[in-house]
Design an enzyme around this catalytic site. Structure first.
Site, short mmCIF file in Angstrom:
data_model
loop_
_atom_site.label_atom_id
_atom_site.label_comp_id
_atom_site.label_asym_id
_atom_site.label_seq_id
_atom_site.Cartn_x
_atom_site.Cartn_y
_atom_site.Cartn_z
N ASP A 183 5.73 4.75 5.10
CA ASP A 183 6.56 3.78 5.82
C ASP A 183 6.61 2.41 5.12
OD1 ASP A 183 3.81 3.51 6.72
OD2 ASP A 183 4.54 2.17 8.29
N HIS A 184 6.02 2.33 3.93
CA HIS A 184 6.10 1.10 3.14
C HIS A 184 6.75 1.32 1.77
CE1 HIS A 184 3.63 -1.28 5.98
NE2 HIS A 184 3.33 -0.05 6.35
N HIS A 223 -7.43 -0.71 5.67
CA HIS A 223 -6.38 0.20 6.15
C HIS A 223 -6.19 1.33 5.13
CE1 HIS A 223 -2.67 1.48 8.06
NE2 HIS A 223 -2.00 1.28 6.95
N HIS A 234 1.36 3.94 1.91
CA HIS A 234 1.88 4.72 3.04
C HIS A 234 3.41 4.84 2.98
CE1 HIS A 234 -1.95 4.07 5.66
NE2 HIS A 234 -2.04 5.12 4.88
N HIS A 237 0.85 -1.20 0.00
CA HIS A 237 0.00 0.00 0.00
C HIS A 237 0.88 1.24 0.00
CE1 HIS A 237 0.78 -0.53 4.31
NE2 HIS A 237 0.26 0.66 4.57
N HIS A 274 4.42 -4.64 10.52
CA HIS A 274 4.84 -3.97 11.76
C HIS A 274 5.01 -4.93 12.93
CE1 HIS A 274 4.32 0.34 10.66
NE2 HIS A 274 3.44 -0.15 9.80
N ASP A 281 -0.23 -4.02 6.17
CA ASP A 281 -0.90 -3.44 7.34
C ASP A 281 -2.37 -3.85 7.40
OD1 ASP A 281 1.50 -2.26 7.87
OD2 ASP A 281 0.80 -0.18 7.70
FE FE Z 1 2.60 0.87 8.09
ZN ZN Z 2 0.12 1.66 6.52
#
Ligand code: FE
Ligand code: ZN
Length: 257
Positions: A60-61, A114, A58, A56, A171, A133
């Site tokens: 942080d990915h 998410h 985001h 996805h 995570h 996530d």
């Molecule tokens: Fe994340």
């Molecule tokens: Zn995420």
């Protein structure tokens, strides 16, 4: 030969995962929270990156996607529904699309919740699921872009996969998730036993991944929003699973265990 896997801690609590086909030497990374730890793992193993799988959009990915793509010329595969927010995508995939990493052939499952376009990668032959996530160990992502029941439907779909599928998620939130699970499901012996295991792993600085579909079905409250006993336990006896799930998410967001 079985696939080779390396779990790579990134940032504060993210994971990237390397998936390698030892026959063809094709090597994928699933999500790239940052470049340095992924590069270090590749160099340590002397592996060359060929594919980047994105669950996805985001930050942080995807933060390291472009840098790794540029360095290795790797092919980037991610959700079509998020193609405008994921830089460097080569293949925009939808539900059911095959994804090949050398001889390892998986497929895409769309699991909105998410994010609207979130996908997971199932490699059934390898008994592996990369869940991003959507599904965490004993928990799930926050439904940022969809109504909570949409995420419930996605988790209910993942619940239909075979119990022995190993699950790698995005995570390390497991300890907080396990404490929350214990709070809403205090009579569940499997939850209590798992909380103890997880406390020991985290005290030793060890990751709690992977989990399995079977373990999640037994201990993850978000996979059990249609369990009448769990519904009753949070004051929602007889309610729809979507409503129970929504309440579980609200309780978790406010949980300070
Ligand atoms: Fe994340
Ligand atoms: Zn995420």
């Amino acid at each position: 030969m079985p696939a080779e896997l390396r779990l790579i801690p990134c940032l504060a609590d993210n994971y990237a995962v390397l998936l390698r086909d030892p026959v063809t030497e094709a090597t994928a990374v699933v999500d790239v929270p940052e470049v340095a730890p992924v590069l270090a793992a590749l160099e340590r193993e002397d592996w060359t990156l060929t594919h980047i799988l994105v669950t996805h959009h985001h930050t942080d990915h995807i933060a390291g996607v472009e840098a790794l793509k540029e360095r290795f010329g790797a092919t980037v595969i991610g959700p079509k529904a998020e193609q405008d927010t994921i830089p460097g995508l080569d293949f925009a995939v939808v539900d059911g699309d095959p994804v090949a990493v050398g001889g390892l052939v998986g497929r895409v499952l769309e699991t909105p919740g998410h994010t609207k376009g979130h996908i997971v990668f199932l490699f059934e032959g390898e008994r592996l699921l990369f869940s991003g996530d959507t599904l965490f160990v004993m928990g799930c992502g926050r439904p940022f872009e969809c109504a909570p029941p949409v995420l419930w439907e996605s988790l209910a779909r993942l619940r239909t996969l075979p119990d022995d599928i190993s699950v790698y998620c995005g995570h390390e939130y497991t300890l907080a998730n396990a404490r929350f699970a214990r709070s809403v499901d205090p009579d569940n012996a499997a939850v209590a036993a798992r909380l103890e295991e997880i406390e020991a792993l985290r005290a030793a600085g060890q990751p709690t991944l992977p989990t399995t579909i079977g373990a999640e079905k037994a201990t993850n409250p978000f996979m059990r929003a249609d369990d009448p006993e769990l519904a009753a336990r949070i004051g929602l006896a007889g309610a729809e699973p979507g409503a129970v799930f929504t309440e579980l998410r609200a309780l978790k967001n406010n949980f300070r265990g």
